[in-house]
Every structure is written in structure tokens, then in C-alpha cells.
Design a protein around this motif. Structure first.
Motif, short mmCIF file in Angstrom:
data_model
loop_
_atom_site.label_atom_id
_atom_site.label_comp_id
_atom_site.label_asym_id
_atom_site.label_seq_id
_atom_site.Cartn_x
_atom_site.Cartn_y
_atom_site.Cartn_z
N LEU A 115 1.05 -1.23 0.25
CA LEU A 115 -0.12 -0.26 0.13
C LEU A 115 0.73 1.37 0.23
N SER A 116 1.16 1.92 -1.29
CA SER A 116 1.97 3.41 -1.52
C SER A 116 1.33 3.68 -2.10
N VAL A 117 2.16 5.09 -2.05
CA VAL A 117 1.54 6.19 -2.79
C VAL A 117 2.21 6.27 -4.26
N SER A 118 3.59 5.78 -3.95
CA SER A 118 3.80 5.38 -5.21
C SER A 118 3.55 4.47 -6.30
N ASP A 119 3.35 4.82 -7.66
CA ASP A 119 2.95 3.70 -8.91
C ASP A 119 3.91 3.26 -9.72
N ALA A 120 5.56 3.84 -9.40
CA ALA A 120 6.42 3.63 -9.82
C ALA A 120 6.64 1.99 -10.53
N ALA A 121 6.85 1.77 -11.36
CA ALA A 121 6.78 0.31 -12.21
C ALA A 121 8.03 -0.41 -11.29
N GLU A 122 8.92 -0.06 -10.75
CA GLU A 122 10.84 -0.55 -10.81
C GLU A 122 9.25 -1.44 -9.50
N ASP A 123 8.92 -0.01 -7.97
CA ASP A 123 8.44 -0.22 -6.67
C ASP A 123 7.20 -1.09 -6.93
N VAL A 124 6.64 -1.46 -7.84
CA VAL A 124 4.98 -2.39 -7.88
C VAL A 124 6.28 -3.80 -8.29
N ILE A 125 7.32 -3.60 -9.17
CA ILE A 125 7.19 -4.97 -9.84
C ILE A 125 8.74 -5.47 -8.94
N GLY A 126 9.79 -4.40 -8.16
CA GLY A 126 10.25 -5.55 -6.64
C GLY A 126 9.41 -5.68 -5.78
N VAL A 127 8.28 -5.09 -5.19
CA VAL A 127 7.91 -6.11 -4.22
C VAL A 127 6.90 -7.21 -4.52
N ILE A 128 6.63 -7.49 -6.08
CA ILE A 128 5.31 -8.32 -6.12
C ILE A 128 6.55 -9.65 -6.07
N ARG A 129 8.15 -9.57 -7.22
CA ARG A 129 8.65 -10.84 -6.63
C ARG A 129 9.62 -10.39 -6.07
N GLY A 130 9.17 -9.97 -4.84
CA GLY A 130 9.96 -9.80 -2.81
C GLY A 130 8.63 -11.24 -2.62
N GLY A 131 7.66 -11.26 -3.29
CA GLY A 131 6.58 -11.89 -2.51
C GLY A 131 5.20 -11.17 -2.24
N ALA A 132 5.36 -10.34 -2.04
CA ALA A 132 4.13 -9.84 -2.23
C ALA A 132 3.00 -9.56 -2.98
N ARG A 133 1.63 -10.00 -2.82
CA ARG A 133 0.13 -11.14 -2.76
C ARG A 133 0.01 -9.81 -3.65
N GLY A 134 -0.19 -8.68 -3.89
CA GLY A 134 -0.64 -7.69 -4.74
C GLY A 134 0.14 -5.65 -4.16
N TYR A 135 -1.00 -5.12 -5.14
CA TYR A 135 -0.02 -3.84 -4.67
C TYR A 135 -1.36 -2.95 -5.09
N VAL A 136 -1.20 -1.37 -4.22
CA VAL A 136 -2.37 -1.01 -4.68
C VAL A 136 -2.22 0.59 -4.24
N THR A 137 -2.56 1.35 -4.26
CA THR A 137 -1.94 2.75 -4.32
C THR A 137 -2.58 3.30 -3.04
N LYS A 138 -2.09 4.63 -2.45
CA LYS A 138 -3.16 5.21 -1.57
C LYS A 138 -4.14 5.79 -1.62
N THR A 139 -4.84 6.17 -2.72
CA THR A 139 -5.75 6.50 -3.78
C THR A 139 -7.30 5.93 -3.12
N ILE A 140 -6.67 4.27 -3.10
CA ILE A 140 -7.59 3.21 -2.30
C ILE A 140 -8.61 3.93 -1.61
N THR A 141 -9.87 3.11 -1.97
CA THR A 141 -11.08 3.91 -0.70
C THR A 141 -10.54 2.73 0.17
N GLY A 142 -11.56 3.31 1.53
CA GLY A 142 -11.57 2.11 2.53
C GLY A 142 -12.07 0.79 2.92
N THR A 143 -13.44 1.15 1.84
CA THR A 143 -14.01 0.07 1.12
C THR A 143 -13.11 -0.95 -0.14
#
Length: 246
Positions: A115-143
Motif C-alpha cells: 500500500l504505497s503512494v508510489s506507482d513507479a513500475a520499479e516499486d511495483v515489480i520489486g515487491v511482487i518479486r519479493g513475494g507480495a500478493r498485490g499492490y494498491v496505491t493510497k488513493t484506494i477507498t476504505g471499502t
């Protein structure tokens, strides 16, 4: 609020029955740890999704840096960790690396949702390669965040719409993804400094954000310029922008 290294002692009650769009839904429950270096953001997320009776989400711990995160996650063994990408101590990727045994536990796997403010491709791919199951930005609603947490708990992969393309592109080929040899020369901390410099932060601001001295920032910048064979921060910014690191 309690110290970030302390777990939340609130006991999660069974979520109230209600419409499916009401977050957790009837009977669902998930234990979550929040990892973000901004206390106010953690407080906001806790207030938004941590109403256990309504959402089914029980926040059992918080952390503000890598060491705290590993300690709290190991102690509480949550089902899902909401993980910021940019953290003091090595970033979200370092948390994933140190928690790899927990992720691979067949009986009680700990799953990570970035859950990050960043939407940079490097950040997304880096954590997914690290084992994260997903990536959402901080603009997401609570629901939607509640829904994403439960989906990750169930083993699904969850991404904000435009970010899914980064992952598909990166893993579309069965061959190993291309390696950026220049970027690989940099340490994790040097990458953090590089990104902040490229975003226009002053040395003092970077020092405060990363909990290091201004002299240490200067040392990292010098190392980055030397390794990338660049002359100044303007060239560095262009270099980072071209690679979509900003």
C-alpha cells in the motif's frame, strides 16, 4: 496511539452481518499489521478499516521501519500485512526478504499487500518479486482496501488497475526479465536517496525522511553519481525519470 513496536491489544469481535459492500461481510475476519513510516497515515488507515465489528478487519500491530516491522510481524503472525514500499532501514523489499519463512509457512502463511503512494513500475515489480500478493496505491477507498485485504487473505493477487500492466509486462516472458546493470550497482539505500533526489527533495529533507545525517545523504549521492557516471543532480533526475523511478 501506542508505540509502533507494540501490538494492538483490541480483541476482534465477529463482524456484523450486512451487505457484501460493507467491507468484511458476514462472518469474515482477518488479522492485519500496518507498516508505514507515517504515524498519521497509520492512524487514518486504522480508523478507516480497523472497525472490526463493521469491517471484519482487526489491526493487531503497527510498525514504522524495517526492524520494527519484522519484530511485530513475527510476534503477531497476522494473515495480511499492509506494507509501504519506502521504509527506513531498507524498504518494503527488505521486510519481504526477512519475512520469507513466514510467507512460505504452509500452515499459517503471512501474506503481504503493498500500500504505497508510489506507482513507479520499479516499486511495483520489486515487491511482487519479493513475494507480495498485490499492490494498491493510497488513493484506494476504505471499502476497496478492506475488500483487497480479504482477497489477499484468500490467496488472490490484487492490483490497482493501471499497475497490473507493469506486472504482466514484467512476467509475460518465460525468459528471465532484463537486468538493469546500472541500477543493480546501487544499494537499496542509494536507490532510496536517488528516488528522493529525483523528486526534488533537498538533502535536509532526505536526511529527515530516512533518519540519517545530511553528510550521509551527501555520501550516498556522491556514490550514486560515481556509479552511474553522472555529473550532477539534474543528470541524475533525467536518468531516474527515463527509467520511471520517480
Amino acid at each position: 496511539m501506542s508505540d509502533p513496536t507494540e501490538t494492538n491489544g483490541t480483541t476482534g469481535a465477529a463482524p456484523a452481518a450486512g451487505p457484501a459492500h460493507d467491507g468484511g461481510g458476514a462472518g469474515r475476519h482477518v488479522r492485519v499489521v500496518l507498516v508505514d513510516d507515517h504515524r498519521m497515515f497509520r492512524t487514518g488507515v486504522q480508523a478507516e478499516i480497523g472497525r472490526t465489528e463493521e469491517t471484519g478487519v482487526e489491526v493487531v500491530g503497527e510498525a514504522a521501519d524495517v526492524d520494527q516491522a519484522v519484530t511485530v510481524i513475527t510476534a503477531t503472525r497476522p494473515e495480511v500485512v499492509l506494507l509501504d514500499v519506502h521504509l527506513p532501514g531498507g524498504g518494503g523489499v527488505e521486510v519481504l526478504r526477512r519475512c520469507a519463512p513466514l510467507m512460505s509457512d504452509a500452515e499459517r502463511p503471512v501474506r503481504f499487500l503493498a500500500l504505497s503512494v508510489s506507482d513507479a513500475a520499479e516499486d511495483v515489480i520489486g515487491v511482487i518479486r519479493g513475494g507480495a500478493r498485490g499492490y494498491v496505491t493510497k488513493t484506494i477507498t476504505g471499502t476497496d482496501l478492506v475488500d483487497s485485504v480479504f482477497r489477499v487473505q484468500e490467496g488472490d493477487a490484487v492490483f490497482s488497475p493501471r499497475l497490473a500492466g507493469f506486472v504482466l509486462d514484467a512476467f509475460a516472458s518465460t525468459d528471465a526479465p532484463p537486468v538493469d546493470e546500472d541500477l543493480d550497482r546501487l544499494t537499496q539505500r542509494e536507490r532510496e536517496v536517488l528516488r528522493l533526489i529525483a523528486r526534488g527533495y533537498a538533502y535536509k529533507e532526505i536526511a529527515k525522511q530516512l533518519f540519517i545525517s545530511v553528510k550521509t545523504v551527501e555520501s550516498h549521492v556522491s556514490a550514486v553519481l560515481r556509479k552511474l557516471q553522472l555529473s550532477n543532480r539534474h543528470e541524475l533526475t533525467r536518468w531516474a525519470t527515463a527509467r520511471r523511478l520517480v
